[in-house]
Design an enzyme around this catalytic site. Structure first.
Site, PDB file in Angstrom:
ATOM      1  N   HIS A   1     -16.189  40.582   1.603  1.00  0.00           N
ATOM      2  CA  HIS A   1     -16.264  41.284   0.313  1.00  0.00           C
ATOM      3  C   HIS A   1     -14.804  40.310  -0.608  1.00  0.00           C
ATOM      4  CE1 HIS A   1     -19.373  44.307   0.680  1.00  0.00           C
ATOM      5  NE2 HIS A   1     -19.454  43.741   1.383  1.00  0.00           N
TER       6      HIS A   1
ATOM      7  N   VAL B   1     -15.596  37.327  -4.734  1.00  0.00           N
ATOM      8  CA  VAL B   1     -15.988  37.736  -5.986  1.00  0.00           C
ATOM      9  C   VAL B   1     -14.094  36.777  -6.772  1.00  0.00           C
ATOM     10  CG1 VAL B   1     -14.866  39.731  -8.017  1.00  0.00           C
ATOM     11  CG2 VAL B   1     -16.424  40.465  -5.577  1.00  0.00           C
TER      12      VAL B   1
ATOM     13  N   THR C   1     -26.261  44.278  22.404  1.00  0.00           N
ATOM     14  CA  THR C   1     -24.688  43.940  22.700  1.00  0.00           C
ATOM     15  C   THR C   1     -23.793  44.189  21.509  1.00  0.00           C
ATOM     16  OG1 THR C   1     -24.708  41.702  22.257  1.00  0.00           O
ATOM     17  CG2 THR C   1     -25.206  41.779  24.286  1.00  0.00           C
TER      18      THR C   1
END
Length: 325
Positions: free
Chosen positions: A67, A71, A247
C-alpha cells in the site's frame, strides 16, 4: 472495494495509474555499508522479536509495503499519520504493522541517527518477515528517501479491486514497469495473512431466508461453505479469514496449489487459473516452491524499486509517522 480490506496482499490488489517508475540506479544493497553497516541485522532482530509476539505481522508488513509503493512509490508516505493522509483513507484503515516499523526505525537510529530512511526500514522489515515465515531472504537495493507528500486523495484512484479482470490488472502493472509474471509471483503473497469478509463478499448472495449462498462457480463448494460459516450474512465488519486455509502462517507455494483446487479466496485469484496466459505459471509454481521463490525474489525487488526517491529528493524522517519540520 475488496482490496481495501485484505490484511495481507492481495495483491490483487495493487498498482497505480500514475507516472512511470523512476530509475533506481542510485539504489544499492551496499548503500549503508559505511554509514550504517549493521542496519540489516538491526531491522531483522527487531522484526523477529515483534513477529514472535504477533504471528500475523508477516501479512501486515507485506500489505503495508504494497500500500505504500502503489501511491507515491516506496517512500513511506503511507506511514504518515493525520487527517487527510494516505493512512487516514478508508482503503488503509485496516492496515497494520506500523508499530513494528516504528520500533525497527528507533533501534536503527540508536546506532545510526538520521541515516536510514523509514522507506528502507519498511522494505527491510517486509523482506525479513517473509524470511522469518519460511520464505526467501531477498537481497534488496537500499538508498530510498522518505516522501514529504501523503494525501488521502491519491489513494482511491490508485487502488486495484479484486474484481478486476486480468487485462485490467495487467494494464496497471504494466504502467508501473511490471509484467504478468510479476503479477502472478506477487499474488503469491496470498499464501499468508488474512482478509475481511467484505473482501470476497461478491462471491456470495443472501437467499430468501437471509443466509449466504455461493454464486461463483470458480470456488470449490466445501471451501465456499467454510467461508460462509466464518463469514455469515450477519458477520461483524471486523471478522477476518485466513487467505490460505491450508498453511496460513507459512510463506510457501501452497497458494498456487489452492488455486488449482479452486480454493483461491478472491475473484482475482481465481482469474489466474482461468486464463491461459497465467495458468501455466500457476501450475509451475504449485509444483516447485524453488521456482516460486526465485520469481518472488525478482518481482519483490522490482516492486520495491517503483517510483523511489533517492539522492537529494525527499528526506530522512526522524519519526516515521510525520514529515520533518
Amino acid at each position: 472495494m475488496d482490496s481495501f480490506y485484505t490484511l495481507a496482499l492481495p495483491f490483487l490488489f495493487l498498482f497505480i495509474l500514475c507516472s512511470p517508475y523512476l530509475s533506481s540506479s542510485q539504489l544499492s544493497p551496499s548503500f549503508y555499508a559505511l554509514s550504517c553497516p549493521n542496519v540489516e541485522f538491526l531491522v531483522r532482530d527487531s522484526v523477529r522479536s515483534a513477529s514472535d509476539a504477533d504471528p500475523s505481522l508477516v501479512g501486515k508488513l507485506l500489505r503495508l509495503l504494497f500500500h505504500d509503493c502503489i501511491v507515491e512509490g516506496c517512500d513511506a508516505s503511507v506511514l504518515v499519520a493525520g487527517n487527510g493522509t494516505e493512512r487516514s483513507d478508508p482503503a488503509n484503515l485496516s492496515l497494520g504493522g506500523f508499530e513494528a516499523v516504528d520500533a525497527a526505525k528507533k533501534l536503527v537510529d540508536l546506532f545510526c541517527p538520521g541515516i536510514v530512511s523509514c522507506a528502507d526500514v519498511l522494505v527491510l522489515a517486509a523482506r525479513d518477515a517473509v524470511a522469518i515465515a519460511g520464505g526467501p531472504s531477498v537481497e534488496v537495493p537500499l538508498g530510498r528517501r522518505d516522501g514529504r507528500v501523503s494525501l488521502a486523495s491519491n489513494v482511491r484512484p490508485n487502488m486495484v479491486d479484486t474484481s478486476f479482470s486480468l487485462d485490467e490488472m495487467a494494464h496497471l502493472f504494466s504502467a508501473k514497469g511490471l509484467s504478468i509474471e510479476d503479477l502472478i509471483a506477487l499474488s503469491g503473497a496470498h499464501t499468508i495473512g488474512s482478509a475481511h469478509c467484505s473482501a470476497f463478499s461478491e462471491r456470495f448472495k443472501e437467499d430468501a431466508n437471509g443466509n449466504l449462498v455461493p454464486i461463483d462457480g470458480s470456488i470449490e463448494e466445501n471451501y465456499a461453505m467454510e467461508l460462509i460459516k466464518k463469514c455469515p450474512a450477519n458477520a461483524s465488519p471486523a471478522t477476518t479469514v485466513e487467505d490460505d486455509p491450508v498453511t496460513p502462517n507459512a510463506f510457501d507455494n501452497q497458494y498456487f496449489t489452492n488455486l488449482l483446487t479452486k480454493k483461491g479466496l478472491f475473484l482475482s485469484d481465481a482469474i489466474l487459473l482461468q486464463d491461459s496466459r497465467t495458468r501455466e505459471m500457476v501450475e509451475a509454481f504449485s509444483q516447485s516452491q524453488d521456482k516460486f521463490f526465485a520469481s518472488w525474489e525478482e518481482s519483490f525487488v522490482r516492486l520495491t524499486s517503483i517510483v523511489v526517491k533517492s539522492g537529494s529528493e525527499g528526506e530522512i524522517r526522524s519519526t516515521c509517522s510525520r514529515v520533518n519540520g
